[in-house]
Every structure is written in C-alpha cells, then in structure tokens.
Motif scaffolding. Structure first.
Motif, PDB file in Angstrom:
ATOM      1  N   TYR A   1       0.854  -1.188   0.000  1.00  0.00           N
ATOM      2  CA  TYR A   1       0.000   0.000   0.000  1.00  0.00           C
ATOM      3  C   TYR A   1       0.890   1.238   0.000  1.00  0.00           C
ATOM      4  O   TYR A   1       1.818   1.335   0.809  1.00  0.00           O
ATOM      5  CB  TYR A   1      -0.897   0.028   1.247  1.00  0.00           C
ATOM      6  CG  TYR A   1      -1.739  -1.214   1.430  1.00  0.00           C
ATOM      7  CD1 TYR A   1      -3.058  -1.252   0.996  1.00  0.00           C
ATOM      8  CD2 TYR A   1      -1.212  -2.351   2.045  1.00  0.00           C
ATOM      9  CE1 TYR A   1      -3.832  -2.393   1.159  1.00  0.00           C
ATOM     10  CE2 TYR A   1      -1.975  -3.504   2.213  1.00  0.00           C
ATOM     11  CZ  TYR A   1      -3.283  -3.518   1.769  1.00  0.00           C
ATOM     12  OH  TYR A   1      -4.038  -4.650   1.931  1.00  0.00           O
ATOM     13  N   GLU A   2       0.606   2.176  -0.900  1.00  0.00           N
ATOM     14  CA  GLU A   2       1.305   3.450  -0.915  1.00  0.00           C
ATOM     15  C   GLU A   2       0.437   4.492  -0.220  1.00  0.00           C
ATOM     16  O   GLU A   2      -0.734   4.666  -0.567  1.00  0.00           O
ATOM     17  CB  GLU A   2       1.601   3.906  -2.340  1.00  0.00           C
ATOM     18  CG  GLU A   2       2.717   3.144  -3.018  1.00  0.00           C
ATOM     19  CD  GLU A   2       3.085   3.756  -4.349  1.00  0.00           C
ATOM     20  OE1 GLU A   2       2.796   4.963  -4.555  1.00  0.00           O
ATOM     21  OE2 GLU A   2       3.649   3.033  -5.197  1.00  0.00           O
ATOM     22  N   CYS A   3       1.028   5.175   0.742  1.00  0.00           N
ATOM     23  CA  CYS A   3       0.290   6.187   1.505  1.00  0.00           C
ATOM     24  C   CYS A   3       0.886   7.567   1.230  1.00  0.00           C
ATOM     25  O   CYS A   3       2.094   7.773   1.388  1.00  0.00           O
ATOM     26  CB  CYS A   3       0.372   5.868   2.994  1.00  0.00           C
ATOM     27  SG  CYS A   3      -0.424   7.091   4.052  1.00  0.00           S
ATOM     28  N   LYS A   4       0.047   8.498   0.805  1.00  0.00           N
ATOM     29  CA  LYS A   4       0.474   9.877   0.560  1.00  0.00           C
ATOM     30  C   LYS A   4       0.051  10.736   1.750  1.00  0.00           C
ATOM     31  O   LYS A   4      -1.143  10.996   1.953  1.00  0.00           O
ATOM     32  CB  LYS A   4      -0.179  10.416  -0.713  1.00  0.00           C
ATOM     33  CG  LYS A   4       0.071   9.570  -1.952  1.00  0.00           C
ATOM     34  CD  LYS A   4       1.489   9.712  -2.464  1.00  0.00           C
ATOM     35  CE  LYS A   4       1.646   8.969  -3.790  1.00  0.00           C
ATOM     36  NZ  LYS A   4       3.017   9.096  -4.326  1.00  0.00           N
ATOM     37  N   LEU A   5       1.017  11.171   2.540  1.00  0.00           N
ATOM     38  CA  LEU A   5       0.719  11.963   3.726  1.00  0.00           C
ATOM     39  C   LEU A   5       0.462  13.430   3.362  1.00  0.00           C
ATOM     40  O   LEU A   5       0.755  13.871   2.255  1.00  0.00           O
ATOM     41  CB  LEU A   5       1.875  11.865   4.723  1.00  0.00           C
ATOM     42  CG  LEU A   5       2.174  10.466   5.276  1.00  0.00           C
ATOM     43  CD1 LEU A   5       3.330  10.534   6.269  1.00  0.00           C
ATOM     44  CD2 LEU A   5       0.945   9.858   5.929  1.00  0.00           C
ATOM     45  N   ASP A   6      -0.059  14.171   4.335  1.00  0.00           N
ATOM     46  CA  ASP A   6      -0.387  15.570   4.101  1.00  0.00           C
ATOM     47  C   ASP A   6       0.843  16.407   3.772  1.00  0.00           C
ATOM     48  O   ASP A   6       0.748  17.436   3.097  1.00  0.00           O
ATOM     49  CB  ASP A   6      -1.092  16.162   5.329  1.00  0.00           C
ATOM     50  CG  ASP A   6      -2.485  15.570   5.527  1.00  0.00           C
ATOM     51  OD1 ASP A   6      -3.107  15.186   4.518  1.00  0.00           O
ATOM     52  OD2 ASP A   6      -2.936  15.494   6.688  1.00  0.00           O
ATOM     53  N   ASN A   7       2.019  15.981   4.258  1.00  0.00           N
ATOM     54  CA  ASN A   7       3.245  16.744   4.008  1.00  0.00           C
ATOM     55  C   ASN A   7       3.880  16.379   2.666  1.00  0.00           C
ATOM     56  O   ASN A   7       4.986  16.831   2.354  1.00  0.00           O
ATOM     57  CB  ASN A   7       4.250  16.528   5.139  1.00  0.00           C
ATOM     58  CG  ASN A   7       4.629  15.063   5.310  1.00  0.00           C
ATOM     59  OD1 ASN A   7       4.320  14.210   4.483  1.00  0.00           O
ATOM     60  ND2 ASN A   7       5.304  14.757   6.413  1.00  0.00           N
ATOM     61  N   GLY A   8       3.202  15.548   1.881  1.00  0.00           N
ATOM     62  CA  GLY A   8       3.692  15.189   0.565  1.00  0.00           C
ATOM     63  C   GLY A   8       4.573  13.959   0.530  1.00  0.00           C
ATOM     64  O   GLY A   8       4.934  13.474  -0.546  1.00  0.00           O
ATOM     65  N   GLN A   9       4.935  13.435   1.710  1.00  0.00           N
ATOM     66  CA  GLN A   9       5.788  12.252   1.755  1.00  0.00           C
ATOM     67  C   GLN A   9       5.005  10.996   1.385  1.00  0.00           C
ATOM     68  O   GLN A   9       3.801  10.908   1.631  1.00  0.00           O
ATOM     69  CB  GLN A   9       6.394  12.089   3.144  1.00  0.00           C
ATOM     70  CG  GLN A   9       7.369  13.181   3.527  1.00  0.00           C
ATOM     71  CD  GLN A   9       7.978  12.955   4.900  1.00  0.00           C
ATOM     72  OE1 GLN A   9       7.643  11.995   5.601  1.00  0.00           O
ATOM     73  NE2 GLN A   9       8.880  13.827   5.299  1.00  0.00           N
ATOM     74  N   THR A  10       5.723  10.033   0.808  1.00  0.00           N
ATOM     75  CA  THR A  10       5.129   8.742   0.463  1.00  0.00           C
ATOM     76  C   THR A  10       5.667   7.670   1.391  1.00  0.00           C
ATOM     77  O   THR A  10       6.880   7.581   1.625  1.00  0.00           O
ATOM     78  CB  THR A  10       5.454   8.358  -0.994  1.00  0.00           C
ATOM     79  OG1 THR A  10       4.895   9.323  -1.874  1.00  0.00           O
ATOM     80  CG2 THR A  10       4.878   6.983  -1.336  1.00  0.00           C
ATOM     81  N   LYS A  11       4.783   6.871   1.940  1.00  0.00           N
ATOM     82  CA  LYS A  11       5.164   5.746   2.780  1.00  0.00           C
ATOM     83  C   LYS A  11       4.676   4.452   2.122  1.00  0.00           C
ATOM     84  O   LYS A  11       3.620   4.426   1.480  1.00  0.00           O
ATOM     85  CB  LYS A  11       4.556   5.871   4.182  1.00  0.00           C
ATOM     86  CG  LYS A  11       4.828   7.203   4.874  1.00  0.00           C
ATOM     87  CD  LYS A  11       6.305   7.469   5.069  1.00  0.00           C
ATOM     88  CE  LYS A  11       6.533   8.839   5.726  1.00  0.00           C
ATOM     89  NZ  LYS A  11       7.974   9.162   5.836  1.00  0.00           N
ATOM     90  N   TYR A  12       5.453   3.406   2.285  1.00  0.00           N
ATOM     91  CA  TYR A  12       5.106   2.103   1.718  1.00  0.00           C
ATOM     92  C   TYR A  12       4.744   1.152   2.858  1.00  0.00           C
ATOM     93  O   TYR A  12       5.541   0.944   3.775  1.00  0.00           O
ATOM     94  CB  TYR A  12       6.280   1.552   0.911  1.00  0.00           C
ATOM     95  CG  TYR A  12       6.626   2.412  -0.280  1.00  0.00           C
ATOM     96  CD1 TYR A  12       6.032   2.190  -1.519  1.00  0.00           C
ATOM     97  CD2 TYR A  12       7.524   3.470  -0.161  1.00  0.00           C
ATOM     98  CE1 TYR A  12       6.338   2.998  -2.613  1.00  0.00           C
ATOM     99  CE2 TYR A  12       7.837   4.278  -1.238  1.00  0.00           C
ATOM    100  CZ  TYR A  12       7.236   4.033  -2.468  1.00  0.00           C
ATOM    101  OH  TYR A  12       7.535   4.842  -3.543  1.00  0.00           O
ATOM    102  N   ILE A  13       3.544   0.595   2.801  1.00  0.00           N
ATOM    103  CA  ILE A  13       3.041  -0.257   3.884  1.00  0.00           C
ATOM    104  C   ILE A  13       3.014  -1.711   3.425  1.00  0.00           C
ATOM    105  O   ILE A  13       2.419  -2.041   2.401  1.00  0.00           O
ATOM    106  CB  ILE A  13       1.625   0.175   4.313  1.00  0.00           C
ATOM    107  CG1 ILE A  13       1.620   1.663   4.672  1.00  0.00           C
ATOM    108  CG2 ILE A  13       1.139  -0.668   5.490  1.00  0.00           C
ATOM    109  CD1 ILE A  13       0.224   2.247   4.803  1.00  0.00           C
ATOM    110  N   ILE A  14       3.668  -2.569   4.206  1.00  0.00           N
ATOM    111  CA  ILE A  14       3.769  -3.986   3.866  1.00  0.00           C
ATOM    112  C   ILE A  14       3.073  -4.814   4.944  1.00  0.00           C
ATOM    113  O   ILE A  14       3.404  -4.708   6.130  1.00  0.00           O
ATOM    114  CB  ILE A  14       5.234  -4.422   3.757  1.00  0.00           C
ATOM    115  CG1 ILE A  14       5.940  -3.629   2.649  1.00  0.00           C
ATOM    116  CG2 ILE A  14       5.340  -5.918   3.503  1.00  0.00           C
ATOM    117  CD1 ILE A  14       7.427  -3.914   2.543  1.00  0.00           C
TER     118      ILE A  14
END
Length: 232
Positions: free
Chosen positions: A108-121
């Motif tokens: 899962y790719e998560c786009k946070l409010d600060n523009g950063q992308t996190k990858y969830i496994i």
C-alpha cells in the motif's frame, strides 16, 4: 404416539436440533455481510495506524480513501506488479503457505499531508498460541521503518499479547531493513536490553520469548519477499 416412549423423545430431540441448527445457520448468513464490513474497517484502521494516522470505526474508510485509495497493488517475487489482483483482498494466511515464487505480495502506498510517500507492507506469522500479523510502513527510501503495528489471535495477556502495545511497536520506528552494504538484514527481536544502538534489532517482551521470536521470524519471512521491489 406415546409421548412417554423413547421414539417420541428421539423424534422430538431430532426436530429441535434441526430447527435450532437452521436458525443458527440463518443468523450466521444474515450477519456475515456486517461481520465482513467490520473486519474490513478494522483492517483499514491497522493499516492507517502503521503510518501513524489515528482513525475510528466511523472515519477509517474515509481516511483510508484519502491517504491510500487506489494506491495499492500486488507484486511478485521480482518486484513486478501482478495484474488482476487487489491488495486489500489478498488472504495472507493462504499466501504465506506458498513458495516464495508463488506468493502474492500486497503493498500500500500512503500519501501523507506533508507530501511524503510511505510504503506499507502486511506481514503474517505464528506466535505461541496462534497466528500473529501486522503492518510495517517504510519511508520513501524503502529502507527505514516509519511505523509498525501488530495483532494476534490468542497470545497470553500480559506476555505475548503485549505485541499490540506502543511499548513494543514504537521502537521499530527508525530501524533499517538493509545493512550498510545494501544487504537485506530484516529486524530481529532480541532479549530486553540487547538492541541498544543496533539498527536491525528491537527489544522483545519479557516472558513472551516465543511470541517475540515469532515476530522476528515473521518479519524476515514476509519482508524478504519485497527485497527486489525495495532495492529498485
């Protein structure tokens, strides 16, 4: 028919068993859509928690759609997208029983409010008394742990069940999956006090050794399947 006889008693009991079974089956079937929806909401809450987004049963779906939405997909062992599969519906309990080359690896790719992308496994393994599972989120370097959340089915309260607490989960933040040479190292769960200063170790739970080891094994087994994707 003689109501005092054995035949009547047997027939009466048989009819009652059939009637009760039919009622229970009807109720189970009627409640299944609601149970499935509740399970989906709980799953979305766990996914969001791994990226430090708090949610409730009332707003989990809205937040999931905002931060993740359609940015979820399934990979193969080579880090390539597998068409025709939805990440959210992949049954990890079945996938972990397959060979590495046959597994589906949801992400899962998560786009946070600060523009950063996190990858969830998502991860799944075995504890002392039953299955354990969780979600590990990574920074956009695909190496540094941003957050982690874990769950279980039947671990011992006060011992193995502590994997669901912030005390156990928060130390994963900042840990690394790859060493300085770029080799996959995973994250090992060790005896309390042995992880200080080590980017690939976290303290386990006192008295919950088997569950702690189970978490470490789960992470190595599940995260290693994403190695090529994370390196690329």
């Amino acid at each position: 028919m003689d109501r005092q006889g054995n035949t009547y008693t047997f027939l009466y009991a048989s009819v009652m068993v059939i009637v009760v079974a039919a009622i229970l089956a009807f109720l189970a079937q009627s409640l299944k859509p609601m149970q499935d929806k509740n399970a989906a909401v709980a799953k979305k809450m766990d996914i969001l928690k791994s990226v430090q987004i708090e949610s409730t049963a009332a707003n989990a779906e809205e937040k999931y759609n905002k931060y993740i939405g359609e940015n979820a997909y399934v990979l193969d062992i080579n880090g390539e997208k597998k068409p025709g599969l939805e990440a959210f519906t992949v049954d990890l309990a079945k996938e972990v029983k397959k060979g590495d080359d046959e597994r589906a690896y949801p992400i899962y790719e998560c786009k946070l409010d600060n523009g950063q992308t996190k990858y969830i496994i998502p991860v799944r393994g075995k504890g002392l008394w039953g299955p354990i599972w969780g979600y590990v989120s990574l920074d956009d370097d695909k190496n540094t742990v941003f957050g982690a959340t874990f769950g279980h089915k039947g671990e011992t309260p006060g011992l193995g069940a502590e994997i669901t607490t912030d005390m156990f989960q928060k130390p994963f933040t900042g840990k690394k999956l790859f060493d300085e040479n770029g080799q996959f190292a995973s994250i090992e769960v060790v005896k309390k006090g042995q992880s200080q200063g080590d980017l690939h170790k976290v303290d386990g739970i006192s008295g919950g050794t088997i569950t702690s080891v189970g978490v470490g094994t789960m992470l190595e087994d599940c995260l290693s399947g994403y190695e090529k994707f994370l390196k690329n």
